[in-house]
Design a protein around this motif. Sequence first.
Motif, PDB file in Angstrom:
ATOM      1  N   GLU A  97       0.828  -1.202   0.000  1.00 19.76           N
ATOM      2  CA  GLU A  97       0.000   0.000   0.000  1.00 19.76           C
ATOM      3  C   GLU A  97       0.867   1.258   0.000  1.00 19.76           C
ATOM      4  O   GLU A  97       0.529   2.258  -0.632  1.00 19.76           O
ATOM      5  CB  GLU A  97      -0.919  -0.002   1.227  1.00 19.76           C
ATOM      6  CG  GLU A  97      -1.878  -1.188   1.262  1.00 19.76           C
ATOM      7  CD  GLU A  97      -2.712  -1.205   2.533  1.00 19.76           C
ATOM      8  OE1 GLU A  97      -2.509  -0.289   3.374  1.00 19.76           O
ATOM      9  OE2 GLU A  97      -3.548  -2.104   2.685  1.00 19.76           O
ATOM     10  N   LEU A  98       1.991   1.174   0.698  1.00 16.65           N
ATOM     11  CA  LEU A  98       2.888   2.324   0.751  1.00 16.65           C
ATOM     12  C   LEU A  98       3.551   2.566  -0.599  1.00 16.65           C
ATOM     13  O   LEU A  98       3.666   3.705  -1.061  1.00 16.65           O
ATOM     14  CB  LEU A  98       3.949   2.093   1.827  1.00 16.65           C
ATOM     15  CG  LEU A  98       4.969   3.221   2.062  1.00 16.65           C
ATOM     16  CD1 LEU A  98       4.259   4.500   2.508  1.00 16.65           C
ATOM     17  CD2 LEU A  98       5.991   2.796   3.102  1.00 16.65           C
ATOM     18  N   LEU A  99       3.970   1.478  -1.257  1.00 13.71           N
ATOM     19  CA  LEU A  99       4.685   1.613  -2.518  1.00 13.71           C
ATOM     20  C   LEU A  99       3.797   2.069  -3.675  1.00 13.71           C
ATOM     21  O   LEU A  99       4.286   2.677  -4.628  1.00 13.71           O
ATOM     22  CB  LEU A  99       5.365   0.289  -2.871  1.00 13.71           C
ATOM     23  CG  LEU A  99       6.495  -0.145  -1.935  1.00 13.71           C
ATOM     24  CD1 LEU A  99       7.019  -1.511  -2.325  1.00 13.71           C
ATOM     25  CD2 LEU A  99       7.631   0.870  -1.958  1.00 13.71           C
ATOM     26  N   VAL A 100       2.503   1.765  -3.619  1.00 12.47           N
ATOM     27  CA  VAL A 100       1.599   2.188  -4.700  1.00 12.47           C
ATOM     28  C   VAL A 100       0.939   3.526  -4.389  1.00 12.47           C
ATOM     29  O   VAL A 100       0.163   4.039  -5.187  1.00 12.47           O
ATOM     30  CB  VAL A 100       0.506   1.124  -4.964  1.00 12.47           C
ATOM     31  CG1 VAL A 100       1.131  -0.188  -5.405  1.00 12.47           C
ATOM     32  CG2 VAL A 100      -0.366   0.914  -3.722  1.00 12.47           C
ATOM     33  N   SER A 101       1.264   4.100  -3.233  1.00 13.10           N
ATOM     34  CA  SER A 101       0.719   5.400  -2.872  1.00 13.10           C
ATOM     35  C   SER A 101       1.470   6.498  -3.638  1.00 13.10           C
ATOM     36  O   SER A 101       2.535   6.252  -4.211  1.00 13.10           O
ATOM     37  CB  SER A 101       0.865   5.641  -1.361  1.00 13.10           C
ATOM     38  OG  SER A 101       2.228   5.809  -1.021  1.00 13.10           O
ATOM     39  N   PRO A 102       0.942   7.715  -3.670  1.00 10.61           N
ATOM     40  CA  PRO A 102       1.631   8.809  -4.368  1.00 10.61           C
ATOM     41  C   PRO A 102       2.862   9.338  -3.639  1.00 10.61           C
ATOM     42  O   PRO A 102       3.446  10.340  -4.064  1.00 10.61           O
ATOM     43  CB  PRO A 102       0.541   9.886  -4.472  1.00 10.61           C
ATOM     44  CG  PRO A 102      -0.378   9.618  -3.321  1.00 10.61           C
ATOM     45  CD  PRO A 102      -0.398   8.118  -3.176  1.00 10.61           C
ATOM     46  N   VAL A 103       3.263   8.681  -2.560  1.00 10.86           N
ATOM     47  CA  VAL A 103       4.449   9.104  -1.811  1.00 10.86           C
ATOM     48  C   VAL A 103       5.708   8.792  -2.623  1.00 10.86           C
ATOM     49  O   VAL A 103       5.833   7.723  -3.211  1.00 10.86           O
ATOM     50  CB  VAL A 103       4.516   8.391  -0.446  1.00 10.86           C
ATOM     51  CG1 VAL A 103       5.792   8.765   0.297  1.00 10.86           C
ATOM     52  CG2 VAL A 103       3.301   8.739   0.384  1.00 10.86           C
ATOM     53  N   SER A 104       6.646   9.715  -2.660  1.00 10.83           N
ATOM     54  CA  SER A 104       7.886   9.549  -3.415  1.00 10.83           C
ATOM     55  C   SER A 104       8.728   8.408  -2.846  1.00 10.83           C
ATOM     56  O   SER A 104       8.797   8.228  -1.628  1.00 10.83           O
ATOM     57  CB  SER A 104       8.688  10.852  -3.367  1.00 10.83           C
ATOM     58  OG  SER A 104      10.001  10.648  -3.842  1.00 10.83           O
ATOM     59  N   PRO A 105       9.389   7.624  -3.732  1.00 11.59           N
ATOM     60  CA  PRO A 105      10.302   6.579  -3.243  1.00 11.59           C
ATOM     61  C   PRO A 105      11.396   7.151  -2.346  1.00 11.59           C
ATOM     62  O   PRO A 105      11.844   6.491  -1.409  1.00 11.59           O
ATOM     63  CB  PRO A 105      10.897   6.006  -4.533  1.00 11.59           C
ATOM     64  CG  PRO A 105       9.886   6.318  -5.587  1.00 11.59           C
ATOM     65  CD  PRO A 105       9.278   7.628  -5.186  1.00 11.59           C
ATOM     66  N   HIS A 106      11.835   8.379  -2.618  1.00 14.03           N
ATOM     67  CA  HIS A 106      12.849   9.008  -1.777  1.00 14.03           C
ATOM     68  C   HIS A 106      12.324   9.215  -0.353  1.00 14.03           C
ATOM     69  O   HIS A 106      13.064   9.049   0.620  1.00 14.03           O
ATOM     70  CB  HIS A 106      13.262  10.358  -2.377  1.00 14.03           C
ATOM     71  CG  HIS A 106      13.949  10.246  -3.701  1.00 14.03           C
ATOM     72  ND1 HIS A 106      15.286   9.959  -3.820  1.00 14.03           N
ATOM     73  CD2 HIS A 106      13.467  10.367  -4.972  1.00 14.03           C
ATOM     74  CE1 HIS A 106      15.616   9.917  -5.105  1.00 14.03           C
ATOM     75  NE2 HIS A 106      14.534  10.170  -5.827  1.00 14.03           N
ATOM     76  N   THR A 107      11.060   9.564  -0.242  1.00  8.73           N
ATOM     77  CA  THR A 107      10.457   9.764   1.082  1.00  8.73           C
ATOM     78  C   THR A 107      10.403   8.461   1.852  1.00  8.73           C
ATOM     79  O   THR A 107      10.718   8.410   3.048  1.00  8.73           O
ATOM     80  CB  THR A 107       9.035  10.337   0.928  1.00  8.73           C
ATOM     81  OG1 THR A 107       9.104  11.591   0.251  1.00  8.73           O
ATOM     82  CG2 THR A 107       8.375  10.529   2.284  1.00  8.73           C
ATOM     83  N   ILE A 108      10.011   7.387   1.170  1.00  5.08           N
ATOM     84  CA  ILE A 108       9.939   6.075   1.817  1.00  5.08           C
ATOM     85  C   ILE A 108      11.321   5.644   2.305  1.00  5.08           C
ATOM     86  O   ILE A 108      11.494   5.231   3.461  1.00  5.08           O
ATOM     87  CB  ILE A 108       9.372   5.023   0.843  1.00  5.08           C
ATOM     88  CG1 ILE A 108       7.941   5.386   0.442  1.00  5.08           C
ATOM     89  CG2 ILE A 108       9.421   3.631   1.465  1.00  5.08           C
ATOM     90  CD1 ILE A 108       7.367   4.515  -0.653  1.00  5.08           C
ATOM     91  N   LEU A 109      12.308   5.765   1.416  1.00  3.97           N
ATOM     92  CA  LEU A 109      13.665   5.343   1.768  1.00  3.97           C
ATOM     93  C   LEU A 109      14.231   6.195   2.893  1.00  3.97           C
ATOM     94  O   LEU A 109      14.836   5.672   3.837  1.00  3.97           O
ATOM     95  CB  LEU A 109      14.566   5.424   0.538  1.00  3.97           C
ATOM     96  CG  LEU A 109      16.029   5.031   0.747  1.00  3.97           C
ATOM     97  CD1 LEU A 109      16.130   3.601   1.276  1.00  3.97           C
ATOM     98  CD2 LEU A 109      16.815   5.179  -0.547  1.00  3.97           C
ATOM     99  N   LEU A 110      14.030   7.503   2.824  1.00  5.26           N
ATOM    100  CA  LEU A 110      14.524   8.395   3.874  1.00  5.26           C
ATOM    101  C   LEU A 110      13.880   8.078   5.217  1.00  5.26           C
ATOM    102  O   LEU A 110      14.538   8.108   6.265  1.00  5.26           O
ATOM    103  CB  LEU A 110      14.264   9.853   3.500  1.00  5.26           C
ATOM    104  CG  LEU A 110      15.194  10.467   2.450  1.00  5.26           C
ATOM    105  CD1 LEU A 110      14.712  11.860   2.064  1.00  5.26           C
ATOM    106  CD2 LEU A 110      16.627  10.530   2.965  1.00  5.26           C
ATOM    107  N   GLY A 111      12.600   7.765   5.209  1.00  2.55           N
ATOM    108  CA  GLY A 111      11.901   7.452   6.454  1.00  2.55           C
ATOM    109  C   GLY A 111      12.495   6.246   7.158  1.00  2.55           C
ATOM    110  O   GLY A 111      12.795   6.291   8.366  1.00  2.55           O
ATOM    111  N   TYR A 112      12.683   5.149   6.399  1.00  2.00           N
ATOM    112  CA  TYR A 112      13.264   3.944   6.991  1.00  2.00           C
ATOM    113  C   TYR A 112      14.725   4.171   7.387  1.00  2.00           C
ATOM    114  O   TYR A 112      15.174   3.696   8.446  1.00  2.00           O
ATOM    115  CB  TYR A 112      13.169   2.770   6.009  1.00  2.00           C
ATOM    116  CG  TYR A 112      11.819   2.109   5.995  1.00  2.00           C
ATOM    117  CD1 TYR A 112      11.482   1.144   6.945  1.00  2.00           C
ATOM    118  CD2 TYR A 112      10.867   2.437   5.036  1.00  2.00           C
ATOM    119  CE1 TYR A 112      10.238   0.526   6.936  1.00  2.00           C
ATOM    120  CE2 TYR A 112       9.618   1.836   5.015  1.00  2.00           C
ATOM    121  CZ  TYR A 112       9.314   0.882   5.974  1.00  2.00           C
ATOM    122  OH  TYR A 112       8.069   0.282   5.969  1.00  2.00           O
ATOM    123  N   THR A 113      15.462   4.898   6.541  1.00  2.00           N
ATOM    124  CA  THR A 113      16.871   5.136   6.827  1.00  2.00           C
ATOM    125  C   THR A 113      17.048   5.991   8.078  1.00  2.00           C
ATOM    126  O   THR A 113      17.894   5.687   8.937  1.00  2.00           O
ATOM    127  CB  THR A 113      17.557   5.835   5.638  1.00  2.00           C
ATOM    128  OG1 THR A 113      17.419   5.023   4.465  1.00  2.00           O
ATOM    129  CG2 THR A 113      19.036   6.054   5.919  1.00  2.00           C
TER     130      THR A 113
END
Length: 259
Positions: A97-113
Amino acid sequence: MSSELRANLIALNTIVTREVRRFTRIWPQTLLPPAITMALYFVIFGNLIGRQIGDMGGFSYMDYIVPGLIMMSVITNSYSNVVSSFFGSKFQRSVEELLVSPVSPHTILLGYTIGGVLRGLAVGVIVTFLSLFFTKLQVHHIGVTALVVLLTATVFSLGGFINAVYARNFDDISIIPTFVLTPLTYLGGVFYSINMLPQFWQTVSLANPILHMVNAFRYGILGVSDINIGVAIALMLLTTAILYAACIHLLVSGRGMRQ
């Protein structure tokens, strides 16, 4: 501020907050064990064995190994936080659900990192305070110290993310820490100076990236190092850029969605 930027900032804050709450909520499993382990290292290696070894690099053995033990705790915990968190999301299929959302991949990666970096730094601070019971810790160069620990935590958070993407079961997330990180850490100059080794093995040791991180951090704390600090920092910056690009590629390609 555009609506897209605002949405990504909210998403970043949400992911980071969730990651921080995740490891602080179960602190007896995430923060306490590494503190106990490092305290045992201080007692056994620093006090008991260190008395037999004597000085190393112009410092007592306890003083010499403290920076390496702090760095070891940062490496282990920043890596494990991201690999376990992202794989858990894959296992529960909530990451789709997170990956198909309009959230940028950079945002996802930065959040986990950032979550991994914060856990690594938190454990590093705990271990640093513990070390004060065994030695008088000094800081030779605070700028180098802060930069090196931040880059190291970032590198291994990104490495944990890649491990989580390719892992297919819970056993896969323990392979790299067991068979790669642990040997490289123990052979990375945490407990000894590579100047004690024959010339051939000194040269071989230079291929170990953790050696550069540990020695750069030791320089920041004690002012001594077995390697060139500029080269070490440059390698960490290059590694961070390469791993970040690799992680973004995996997210954009959808590789992280497949279990």
